[in-house]
Design a protein around this motif. Structure first.
Motif, PDB file in Angstrom:
ATOM      1  N   THR A  44       1.845  -0.407  -8.511  1.00  0.00           N
ATOM      2  CA  THR A  44       1.139  -1.404  -9.312  1.00  0.00           C
ATOM      3  C   THR A  44      -0.316  -0.996  -9.435  1.00  0.00           C
ATOM      4  O   THR A  44      -0.889  -0.392  -8.518  1.00  0.00           O
ATOM      5  N   GLY A  45      -0.910  -1.322 -10.578  1.00  0.00           N
ATOM      6  CA  GLY A  45      -2.320  -1.011 -10.759  1.00  0.00           C
ATOM      7  C   GLY A  45      -3.183  -1.729  -9.740  1.00  0.00           C
ATOM      8  O   GLY A  45      -4.140  -1.148  -9.207  1.00  0.00           O
ATOM      9  N   ALA A  46      -2.838  -2.978  -9.436  1.00  0.00           N
ATOM     10  CA  ALA A  46      -3.617  -3.731  -8.452  1.00  0.00           C
ATOM     11  C   ALA A  46      -3.542  -3.066  -7.087  1.00  0.00           C
ATOM     12  O   ALA A  46      -4.534  -3.016  -6.349  1.00  0.00           O
ATOM     13  N   GLY A  47      -2.360  -2.540  -6.747  1.00  0.00           N
ATOM     14  CA  GLY A  47      -2.216  -1.872  -5.465  1.00  0.00           C
ATOM     15  C   GLY A  47      -3.046  -0.610  -5.375  1.00  0.00           C
ATOM     16  O   GLY A  47      -3.654  -0.323  -4.336  1.00  0.00           O
ATOM     17  N   LEU A  48      -3.090   0.160  -6.469  1.00  0.00           N
ATOM     18  CA  LEU A  48      -3.909   1.367  -6.456  1.00  0.00           C
ATOM     19  C   LEU A  48      -5.392   1.024  -6.368  1.00  0.00           C
ATOM     20  O   LEU A  48      -6.156   1.663  -5.633  1.00  0.00           O
ATOM     21  N   MET A  49      -5.813   0.012  -7.120  1.00  0.00           N
ATOM     22  CA  MET A  49      -7.224  -0.357  -7.116  1.00  0.00           C
ATOM     23  C   MET A  49      -7.667  -0.928  -5.771  1.00  0.00           C
ATOM     24  O   MET A  49      -8.841  -0.847  -5.407  1.00  0.00           O
ATOM     25  N   ALA A  50      -6.718  -1.482  -5.018  1.00  0.00           N
ATOM     26  CA  ALA A  50      -7.072  -2.042  -3.705  1.00  0.00           C
ATOM     27  C   ALA A  50      -7.465  -0.956  -2.721  1.00  0.00           C
ATOM     28  O   ALA A  50      -8.146  -1.232  -1.731  1.00  0.00           O
ATOM     29  N   ALA A  51      -7.028   0.295  -2.993  1.00  0.00           N
ATOM     30  CA  ALA A  51      -7.395   1.447  -2.162  1.00  0.00           C
ATOM     31  C   ALA A  51      -7.114   1.177  -0.684  1.00  0.00           C
ATOM     32  O   ALA A  51      -7.926   1.446   0.184  1.00  0.00           O
ATOM     33  N   THR A  52      -5.936   0.643  -0.385  1.00  0.00           N
ATOM     34  CA  THR A  52      -5.582   0.265   0.980  1.00  0.00           C
ATOM     35  C   THR A  52      -5.511   1.489   1.878  1.00  0.00           C
ATOM     36  O   THR A  52      -4.764   2.431   1.589  1.00  0.00           O
ATOM     37  N   PRO A  53      -6.267   1.512   2.976  1.00  0.00           N
ATOM     38  CA  PRO A  53      -6.206   2.655   3.896  1.00  0.00           C
ATOM     39  C   PRO A  53      -4.791   2.844   4.432  1.00  0.00           C
ATOM     40  O   PRO A  53      -4.103   1.883   4.752  1.00  0.00           O
ATOM     41  N   GLY A  54      -4.357   4.113   4.504  1.00  0.00           N
ATOM     42  CA  GLY A  54      -3.040   4.410   5.021  1.00  0.00           C
ATOM     43  C   GLY A  54      -1.930   4.258   4.011  1.00  0.00           C
ATOM     44  O   GLY A  54      -0.778   4.593   4.292  1.00  0.00           O
TER      45      GLY A  54
END
Length: 271
Positions: A178-188
């Motif tokens: 998801t675009g939102a998931g990529l933009m969140a830049a979640t570590p790991g």
């Protein structure tokens, strides 16, 4: 899904790969085959282009390429496919079917998809390979916001399936981003990496050789703008590569480097 692109190739009496059947409709355009691959005079090369410039809301696009016994084909797709904005809440779908008979060789490594804001795509790549067929198959996506709106794509899901002609499943890979998931830049998870890709090498290869090739590939996946890994497939059927890239430019460069290396592995004599 009735494919808009349906191509079949065979080995001619002189061994040179020839077009056996061709059915093409909008949005695709196909040029006549060429026989100009260095060191492979019997192999054909064909260029496929999209006249519409991309995938739009509500579209269901199918492609099928089949290579018969003893034939060799490289499919060239010069321009990346854009998955356009879908303002009405709809979705789009793309299905790619690749078939290679025994002793056939098929390369299908299109440029990464370009996902525009609010786009939604379900993609299936179904590979049917005989035991002694050889294939190199690529996939991937990058994001782009041409209007600088600050928005990203909604989602992109891909299913990659490798099976034998009798239906025996060799490998199945499913991914959803998801675009939102990529933009969140979640570590790991994805960190700051906003482009993704994969490469599938299908051919008979011993486990030891497959592991050695994975180590060679890993050298190209260790860099500041690239993360990834390579794994042998079960049934001594080849190997699979997954990578993350900082952006579309890094992904395109990494995949180009990997394709050059994996083409050598595609044609190298088995050990």
């Amino acid at each position: 899904m009735n494919p808009a692109l349906d191509l079949s190739f065979r080995a001619g009496p002189d061994g040179r790969t020839a077009l056996a059947s061709r059915r093409v409709r909008h949005p695709f355009s196909v040029q006549a085959p060429l026989w100009d691959l260095p060191g492979r005079p019997l192999a054909a090369r064909i260029f496929v282009q999209s006249m519409s410039g991309g995938i739009f809301e509500g579209e269901r696009i199918g492609q099928r390429v089949a290579v018969q016994q003893g034939a060799e084909l490289r499919v060239e797709i010069p321009a990346a496919m854009v998955v356009h904005e879908m303002p009405n809440g709809g979705t789009s779908a793309q299905q790619v079917e690749l078939v290679a008979e025994d002793s056939a060789v098929l390369e299908f490594t299109p440029p990464p998809l370009i996902l525009f804001p609010h786009s939604r795509l379900a993609q299936t790549i179904a590979v049917t390979a005989a035991e002694h067929a050889r294939l190199l198959v690529g996939d991937g996506f990058m994001t782009h916001d041409p209007g600088r709106t600050g928005h990203v794509f909604d989602w992109c899901s891909t299913t990659l399936r490798l099976a034998r002609p009798d239906g025996c499943l060799v490998a199945l890979d499913r991914s959803r981003a998801t675009g939102a998931g990529l933009m969140a830049a979640t570590p790991g998870v994805v960190g700051g990496f906003r482009a993704q890709g994969s490469l599938l090498l299908v051919r008979p290869v011993s486990p030891d050789t497959a592991r050695a090739w994975c180590r060679e590939i890993q050298v190209l996946l260790d860099g500041p703008d690239i993360l990834g890994g390579a794994s042998p497939l079960r049934m001594a059927a080849g190997l699979f590569v997954r990578l993350l890239a900082r952006d579309g430019g890094a992904l395109a460069q990494a995949q180009a480097d990997l394709v050059r290396l994996m083409r050598r592995m595609l044609h190298e004599e088995a050990r």
